[in-house]
Structures are given as C-alpha cells and as structure tokens.
Design an enzyme around this catalytic site. Structure first.
Site, PDB file in Angstrom:
ATOM      1  N   GLU A 174       0.850  -1.189   0.000  1.00  0.00           N
ATOM      2  CA  GLU A 174       0.000   0.000   0.000  1.00  0.00           C
ATOM      3  C   GLU A 174       0.888   1.241   0.000  1.00  0.00           C
ATOM      4  O   GLU A 174       1.951   1.262   0.617  1.00  0.00           O
ATOM      5  CB  GLU A 174      -0.872  -0.024   1.260  1.00  0.00           C
ATOM      6  CG  GLU A 174      -1.794   1.176   1.430  1.00  0.00           C
ATOM      7  CD  GLU A 174      -2.468   1.185   2.798  1.00  0.00           C
ATOM      8  OE1 GLU A 174      -3.619   1.627   2.870  1.00  0.00           O
ATOM      9  OE2 GLU A 174      -1.834   0.752   3.787  1.00  0.00           O
ATOM     10  N   LYS A 210      -9.902   0.097  -2.003  1.00  0.00           N
ATOM     11  CA  LYS A 210     -10.067  -0.257  -0.591  1.00  0.00           C
ATOM     12  C   LYS A 210     -11.472   0.101  -0.134  1.00  0.00           C
ATOM     13  O   LYS A 210     -11.933   1.228  -0.319  1.00  0.00           O
ATOM     14  CB  LYS A 210      -9.020   0.480   0.235  1.00  0.00           C
ATOM     15  CG  LYS A 210      -9.007   0.120   1.713  1.00  0.00           C
ATOM     16  CD  LYS A 210      -7.885   0.869   2.419  1.00  0.00           C
ATOM     17  CE  LYS A 210      -7.802   0.522   3.886  1.00  0.00           C
ATOM     18  NZ  LYS A 210      -6.726   1.278   4.578  1.00  0.00           N
ATOM     19  N   CYS A 266      -4.437  -3.480   3.989  1.00  0.00           N
ATOM     20  CA  CYS A 266      -4.038  -3.013   5.309  1.00  0.00           C
ATOM     21  C   CYS A 266      -5.134  -3.162   6.365  1.00  0.00           C
ATOM     22  O   CYS A 266      -5.410  -4.260   6.831  1.00  0.00           O
ATOM     23  CB  CYS A 266      -3.567  -1.562   5.203  1.00  0.00           C
ATOM     24  SG  CYS A 266      -2.641  -0.987   6.652  1.00  0.00           S
TER      25      CYS A 266
END
Length: 535
Positions: free
Chosen positions: A292, A354, A405
């Site tokens: 990321e 995301k 994440c």
C-alpha cells in the site's frame, strides 16, 4: 446489688468493636477485585505478538472471571472498564506514536467502554448454571458490536488476533475469529469456575467442579479435533510470488512528503530483483506484490510515475500489484486507495479500491466537531472514498485477492475476496507512520489467523516491515526485518476449496450472540422472579 443495665439505644456499647487491624484490611480488600480486573487486561495484552505468549489469554479470563463473579452489573461495568484500560492502553499505544497521546488515550478510553459493557454482562450471568458458557457468549457479542460501531467499527484487538499459533488456532477454520475467540474465553472462564468451586468445596469430584473443568477443557479438545482442516497442500498447483519492501527515507507522518522517493525505492528493489534473476541468483516470479502507498503519485496523471512502474514491470517480466493513491476526474475528484494490476505488456489492466477506510486516517468523520479538540484533524486534508465491491486479480494464472491493510481486521473484507475466487490473499500495507511500534506485529498476527480461517497462503508486502510469506497453516515461510529494503521470493500453494468458516460466514458469530442473549435473558428472568418472591 445488681449491675446496671446498659440501655438498648446505645448499641456501640453492646457490639464488639473492630480492631484497628481489621479496619485497615477493609480498604485493601476493596482493592483486590479492581486490581485483579486491571491485571486481567494486562495479561491479555501480554498474550499478543510480538510476544509468543498466546497461552496467557485463557489465564487472563480466569482472573477476570474470578474478579467479576457475583458482582452486580454496575460493579461489573466498572471492573470491566479497568480490564479494558489494562488491555487496550498498552495494545494501542502505537496510535499516538506521531500525533501525541491524545488520540491514543481517547481511542483506548472509548473502546474500553465496550469491555466495560462486557464486564457488566458477565457479572450479571455469573451466578447462572453453566455460567462460563453464557459469559463467553457475552464477550463475543460485545466484540461483534465493537467490530461494527462507531464509524464502521474497530475490531483491532479481538481475542482471536492474539492466537496466531497454539492449540485454539485450528478453530478459526471452523467458525472464524468469533469461534476462535469464544474458545479462548470459554477456557479461561471455565477454569475460573473450577478454581472457585474447588476453593469453596475442596472436592475435585464435585459435580460443579467437574462441569466447570469440562467447559475449560472442551475448547482445547475442539482445537485438536479441528486440526484436519489445516492444510498446506497445493490444490491448484503453486505460484512463485515476489514481495517488494522498498522502505522509506524517513519514518513518521512526513513519509507522504517523500512520495517520489518511496516510489523510486520500490522500483529500485524490483530492478535489483530482476538483475538477480538474470544472473541466476533468484528465481523468476510469476507475480509481484508491492505494498500500500508504494506509489502515492497517481500514475494515471503523472507520466513519469507511469513510466517508472512500467519499466519495473517490464524488467521483472511479471504482473505487479501496485498500491497507489488515485484521484479520478483528472485530479479533481475524491482520492481512492487503490491496488492497480500492472501488466508488463498492457500496463494497468484492473483495479481494486479499498472498501473499509480508516476513520481519522483516510477520512475525518464529523470534522468540525473534532476540530474543537485538536487541529490535527486537518492532517487529513481530503477524505478518501471507499470502493464497493471485491475484486480478484488474475495474475499469470493465479487469482490474488487484495485486502488492503486495515481491511484485514474485518472478517467480511477477507471473506468476500475468498468467496470471489482468490487462491492467494495479499495484504498490502503501509506502517511507516507507526515507527518501530508493535503495530506491524499485531497486523501480521491477523494475517496468520486469516490464513488458517480461509486455508489460503497470505502475502503481506509492507513499505517498512515486517513483510512476510504466510502458509495456509498460519506459519511464516519467509519474512523481512523492519525498515529494511528487501525482496522476498517464495513458492506458495494455490487453493480453491472453502473452509467451513468461509462457507458459514457470519452464522457462527450470530449463534454466539444468541448464546449471550439466552444467558442474559435467563438471568433477567431469575432476577424478576426473585423480586416477586420477596415479602
């Protein structure tokens, strides 16, 4: 002559007077339960990585169960809050590494309210038959609530995430993180009940002692019974995967000001790996995973960034999953935290946005309200927008499911990618903001649990460490050091079968919430009947 009669309206003259020693003991005794509650939280924290002390967690709940037994709900609320602070203050200290203690203390104080609610519920059901069962259900019900609210929830610190190894871990493949956490909590509360009954009766063969002991042992037996579900076999062959950890020039919040350097570092490590492959020092990967924020420069808007990524892909001769910040509408729209599938021939061919964004990090809820307390809210200059659907990347014949994440903490985010067809899970992350704190180890533990939960190899490419290759059984095949530029190349199994946890989805969690509701309902019924029976 008879002795004078002491008047009855002077009771102090009739009653035995407490000694100064007994009066001194009362405050000390009053502190025993609060101290035990705080200790239980500290023990639970100590069970989490990087310490390999997963077995401390059941004992944390043993201490908590003894502290809460027989207390009223209000007392349980206070004791639970102390346990929550003992647990969450050290666990979440990384949230204040760069912005000071305010956010850390505020987050821990708010999240400890959930543990306080659990303490009240556990105390309320503590006198029921089979109390450990109901109490463990209450804990998991509160974890379910904490994972959903406020601001989309904060499941960080679920009991299951402290169990990346050990006897309970295989249960993740049966019922996911809720069942894994339930087993740990039930074991601890069962042990507490057994100890309490034995201390009162001094008889190991008493029915109540034996029942509590069975409840404590059952989760351990269930963990061994679930071992056949833990499988490292390559159902669909194998893939050779390369993880690139480029590192950053400086740790801390200002890593974002070094965006070009961070991109260059990841390109550099990819080119170094390509040179090693050409020289025969490394194996040719089928696919490459960047972390990321490896390109916070939008390659769609910046031709130079586009060319650098394209050069790396062509040199390594494999598709790359690139973590980028993308701003649609020619730079005027809201930013997206995006994984871009970059083909060495065709360039960018697919994306994943995301979906579970981090509040106060990627967007600022109620900005004007929180600005009253701190101007740091304006560090988030522009709110990101979330994606809305899962997306598996087809990378050289391997289906890779990105889980970016913070999303790794959410059951649904990982499960969606596996159900969409992922044969391998990738958890690209950026932890440069959190210095050398325990955050990266806590997140790595989550990924290890997810590997067992869904029986998938999990790749964890991060900017600064620890990057790791995780086998489907949760063990680590290879890993990097923190703040060290490196490339990991490993052959991993591709798998397509689904575990019971994957297929059942949220059903185990809701069944455990029903257990909690049943125990609380039974306790409430007993309370009402008891009050009605009083003269």
């Amino acid at each position: 002559m008879s002795a004078p009669i002491t008047p009855l309206d002077e009771p102090d003259q009739l009653a035995p007077q407490p000694s100064s020693t007994s009066r001194g003991r009362r405050p000390a005794r009053a502190l025993v339960r609060p101290a035990a509650a705080a200790l239980s939280g500290l023990l639970l924290y100590a069970s989490f990585p990087p310490r390999p002390l997963w077995w401390l967690a059941p004992f944390a709940f043993t201490v908590l169960g003894l502290a809460l037994y027989g207390r009223r709900a209000w007392a349980g609320l206070g004791l639970g809050y102390l346990a929550g602070l003992g647990y969450l203050l050290p666990l979440l200290v990384w949230t204040g590494v760069e912005v000071g203690p305010g956010p850390w203390l505020g987050l821990a104080a708010v999240e400890a309210l959930f543990i306080a609610a659990a303490g009240a519920g556990i105390a309320y059901v503590s006198r029921l038959p089979l109390a450990p069962l109901w109490a463990a259900g209450v804990w998991i019900a509160v974890e379910a609530a904490r994972a959903r609210a406020p601001f989309g929830g904060f499941p960080w610190g679920k009991v299951a995430f402290g169990q990346p190894e050990g006897v309970f871990l295989p249960l993740a493949a049966v019922g996911g993180t809720p069942l894994l956490g339930f087993a740990v909590v039930l074991c601890g509360f069962g042990l507490a009940d057994a100890v309490r009954h034995w201390a009162a009766l001094r008889q190991l063969l008493d029915r109540r002692v034996l029942t509590a002991a069975v409840l404590a042992v059952m989760p351990v037996v269930a963990g061994f019974a679930a071992l056949p579900l833990v499988d490292n076999s390559a159902e669909d062959g194998t893939a050779t995967v390369a993880l690139i950890q480029g590192n950053v020039p400086r740790m801390g919040l200002d890593f974002a000001s070094q965006r070009r350097a961070v991109l260059d570092y990841h390109v550099r490590e990819t080119l170094k790996l390509a040179a090693d492959i050409k020289a025969g020092r490394a194996e040719q990967p089928d696919l490459v995973l960047w972390p990321e924020n490896s390109s916070d420069i939008d390659p769609y808007l910046n031709a130079d960034a586009y060319d650098e990524i394209d050069r790396a892909a062509k040199a390594i001769k494999a598709p790359i999953s690139v973590g980028a910040v993308v701003t649609p509408e020619n730079g005027t729209g809201s930013p997206l935290n995006q994984q871009i599938l970059w083909d060495p021939v065709r360039g960018p061919v697919d994306t994943y946005n995301k979906r579970q964004l981090q509040p106060f990090g990627e967007y600022m809820p109620y900005r004007s309200f929180f600005r009253i307390f701190s101007s740091d809210v304006d560090l988030v200059r522009k709110d990101f927008v979330p994606g809305h659907k899962p997306a598996d990347f087809e990378m050289a014949g391997t289906r890779v499911g990105p889980v970016t994440c913070y999303e790794a903490a959410f059951d649904w985010a990982v499960r969606d990618q596996v159900k969409a067809g992922a044969q391998i899970i990738s958890v690209p992350s950026n932890n440069a903001t959190f210095d050398r704190s325990e955050m990266t180890y806590q997140q790595l533990a989550m990924s290890r649990v997810r590997a067992v939960e869904h029986s998938r190899a999990v790749m964890v490419p991060v900017t600064t460490g620890v990057s790791a290759v995780i086998r489907p059984d949760g063990s680590i095949a290879r890993k990097t050091k923190m703040f060290t530029a490196a490339a990991l190349v490993a052959e991993v199994p591709k798998r397509s079968s689904q575990t019971p946890a994957t297929r059942l989805g949220t059903l185990p969690e809701w069944l455990l919430v029903a257990v909690a509701a049943g125990g609380l309902g039974w306790a409430a019924t007993r309370t009402v009947r008891s009050r009605r029976s009083r003269p």
